[in-house]
Enzyme design. Structure first.
Site, PDB file in Angstrom:
ATOM      1  N   GLU A   1     118.929  -1.480  86.122  1.00 42.11           N
ATOM      2  CA  GLU A   1     118.934  -0.589  87.289  1.00 42.11           C
ATOM      3  C   GLU A   1     119.039   1.107  87.014  1.00 42.11           C
ATOM      4  O   GLU A   1     119.275   1.488  85.872  1.00 42.11           O
ATOM      5  CB  GLU A   1     120.133  -0.734  88.179  1.00 42.11           C
ATOM      6  CG  GLU A   1     120.177  -2.255  88.721  1.00 42.11           C
ATOM      7  CD  GLU A   1     121.420  -2.573  89.674  1.00 42.11           C
ATOM      8  OE1 GLU A   1     121.248  -3.010  90.557  1.00 42.11           O
ATOM      9  OE2 GLU A   1     122.657  -2.331  89.025  1.00 42.11           O
TER      10      GLU A   1
ATOM     11  N   ASN B   1     134.032  -2.580  93.553  1.00 37.97           N
ATOM     12  CA  ASN B   1     134.599  -1.580  92.660  1.00 37.97           C
ATOM     13  C   ASN B   1     133.909  -0.212  92.737  1.00 37.97           C
ATOM     14  O   ASN B   1     134.633   0.878  92.617  1.00 37.97           O
ATOM     15  CB  ASN B   1     134.718  -1.975  91.272  1.00 37.97           C
ATOM     16  CG  ASN B   1     133.419  -2.286  90.642  1.00 37.97           C
ATOM     17  OD1 ASN B   1     132.475  -2.903  91.418  1.00 37.97           O
ATOM     18  ND2 ASN B   1     133.177  -2.181  89.383  1.00 37.97           N
TER      19      ASN B   1
ATOM     20  N   GLU C   1     123.758  -7.509  86.863  1.00 38.49           N
ATOM     21  CA  GLU C   1     124.534  -6.426  86.176  1.00 38.49           C
ATOM     22  C   GLU C   1     125.963  -7.075  86.089  1.00 38.49           C
ATOM     23  O   GLU C   1     126.513  -7.047  87.187  1.00 38.49           O
ATOM     24  CB  GLU C   1     124.498  -5.073  86.825  1.00 38.49           C
ATOM     25  CG  GLU C   1     124.948  -4.077  85.937  1.00 38.49           C
ATOM     26  CD  GLU C   1     126.656  -3.796  86.036  1.00 38.49           C
ATOM     27  OE1 GLU C   1     127.251  -4.322  85.276  1.00 38.49           O
ATOM     28  OE2 GLU C   1     126.959  -3.094  87.284  1.00 38.49           O
TER      29      GLU C   1
ATOM     30  N   CYS D   1     133.133  -2.154  85.131  1.00 40.29           N
ATOM     31  CA  CYS D   1     132.443  -2.975  83.969  1.00 40.29           C
ATOM     32  C   CYS D   1     132.074  -2.110  82.632  1.00 40.29           C
ATOM     33  O   CYS D   1     131.927  -2.853  81.512  1.00 40.29           O
ATOM     34  CB  CYS D   1     130.848  -3.591  84.378  1.00 40.29           C
ATOM     35  SG  CYS D   1     129.950  -2.218  85.221  1.00 40.29           S
TER      36      CYS D   1
END
Length: 476
Positions: A457, A146, A245, A279
């Site tokens: 991250e 994505n 993640e 997300c």
């Protein structure tokens, strides 16, 4: 082509697979299809290159990352055009992503020079404690489709800054974006073996080698919670470091003191970003009953004006979904919601024929009257459907927002400072946008709680994920 030990080469089996445009089905190119032996070779190359790379000074590693940042910006348009064709997002958003990807390279080029140790006082007069921060070793990264370039740099840049070497398995839907991103790092002067690319149409044997090979000491993964749990469990067998993640089910809460028009415009902008395939995309839009009518009218108007189509066409703001399976999921969620009494205000159907022929297009959709028994209330959508839920009081909406196994992003719209802090502290999510639809940056930690992941991250925390602490106890 695979990139192993500083060389571009076909897979050992000579197999290839196709990369296709999700907006038309057109074949964009053929990509080397790696097998387990290719991955083992990539890991061996990374293991061999690690000692020399780890010994390089922080300034040397930083200089290479700075050069990669410069090259990425020079090639911004080329990368964005490829991303739109391979992933589907509109070209304006693709350009934004390349800039975001470059931000991570620049950030970690700077942070490479800030890997600080520590001196700790001892209770003994003849003893000294020092803490060193050292790279964990060979890292393995598994990245999603994505955000096919920024998710690469968000993992590669901190690994290199810390002194790690890395093997990357990109999503099978977007391998060409990975190839061009690796060319940036290779042309910037990253030594042979430090970065390795293994594209594959079959992730299972690739993942198995990455998880079972003892030379790999760190796994970083972005993707579904289901796969993340599996990877974390396998990584535990060798106590590999992990950062995950994973999925999200973001609440978007609009309180009665908020401006409903501004909130609706914000909801439309972030919900349909990347066709809802993010997300951090709002999946449950909670609106106070007193302003629901104005909010829904504005949201409906904004969404009805969204133009869907191929991302390279003029004026397009919503591109295709990634594949047929995603379309099936949209239909299932809408059908289920309607069967339980929800109303479709806009959209609610697959777009077919004409400019949509051969692509995976779903009309931008708004659903009202959503209730907890509906599938869309519980299941991450990952598509262009905005479900609206009415609430009456603060405690109720906090309880509903937290009623999920996910905990990545969330959003609050309010003009009451006390409420903003009170609700933000009560929400079980790793990131909260307060009157803000983009609470992210290379400079801030990105990640969630509960089943949305482990670790962070970006920011300083993103570098720490690739470092071990070593204590030196010295007797004088």
């Amino acid at each position: 082509m695979l990139y192993i030990n500083g060389e571009w080469a076909p897979s050992r089996s000579a197999r290839e697979f196709e990369s296709r445009d999700p907006a038309s089905g057109a074949v964009l190119g053929q990509v080397a299809d790696a097998g387990r032996e290719d991955v083992a070779a990539a890991i061996a190359a990374a293991e061999q290159a690690f000692p020399a790379w780890a010994k390089r000074t922080a300034y040397e590693r930083s200089a290479i990352l700075y050069r990669a940042w410069e090259l990425m910006l020079e090639r911004k348009e080329e990368l964005a055009q490829l991303m739109t064709r391979e992933q589907g997002k509109p070209i304006r958003m693709a350009r934004t992503e390349v800039g975001y990807a470059a931000d991570f390279v620049l950030w970690f080029a700077e942070e490479a020079k800030r890997v600080y140790g520590e001196t700790i006082p001892s209770s003994r007069a003849d003893q000294r404690f020092h803490v060193l921060r050292q790279p964990v070793g060979v890292a393995a990264a598994i990245t999603p489709w994505n955000y096919p370039i920024s998710m690469l740099t968000r993992k590669i840049a901190p690994a290199l800054a810390a002194g790690c070497t890395i093997v990357v398995k990109p999503a099978e839907q977007t391998p060409l974006c990975a190839v061009e991103t690796f060319k940036v790092f290779a042309d910037a002067g990253v030594p042979a073996g430090v970065i390795n690319l293994v594209s594959s149409s079959d992730p299972e044997p690739i993942g198995d080698e990455l998880l079972s090979n003892p030379a790999v000491r760190k796994i970083t993964f972005t993707g579904s919670t289901e796969i993340g749990k599996f990877i974390a469990g396998r990584a535990a067998e060798q106590m590999k470091r992990v950062s995950m993640e994973l999925g999200g089910h973001a609440p978007f809460i609009v309180f009665p003191d908020a401006d409903p028009v501004r909130a609706a415009k914000g909801a439309a902008a972030v919900k349909f970003l990347n066709t809802g395939q993010a997300c951090i995309s709002p999946n449950r839009i909670f609106v106070h009953r007193s302003i629901a009518e104005t909010f829904l009218a504005t949201l409906r108007e904004r969404v009805a004006k969204l133009k869907t189509g191929h991302g390279l066409a003029d004026g397009i703001s919503v591109g295709p979904l990634i594949d047929e399976q995603a379309l099936t999921k949209m239909q299932r969620q809408v059908d289920d919601a309607v069967s339980h009494g929800a109303d479709v205000l806009v959209g609610g159907e697959q777009l077919k024929g004409g400019a949509y022929e051969g692509g995976y297009f779903w009309a931008p959709t708004v659903i009202s009257g959503v209730t907890p028994e509906m599938l869309i209330y519980r299941e991450e959508t990952f598509g262009p459907i905005a479900p609206v839920i009415i609430f009456d009081d603060e405690e109720e909406v906090i309880r509903m927002a937290n009623d999920t196994t996910y905990g990545l992003a969330s959003y609050i719209y309010t003009n009451d400072l006390s409420r903003a802090y009170r609700v933000a502290e009560a929400l079980d999510f790793g990131m909260i946008g307060i009157n803000d639809i983009n609470p992210t940056s290379a400079a801030v930690p990105f990640g969630g709680v509960k089943e949305s992941g482990l670790g962070r991250e970006g920011a300083r925390e993103g570098l720490s994920e690739y470092l071990n602490s070593k204590v030196l106890g010295i007797a004088l």
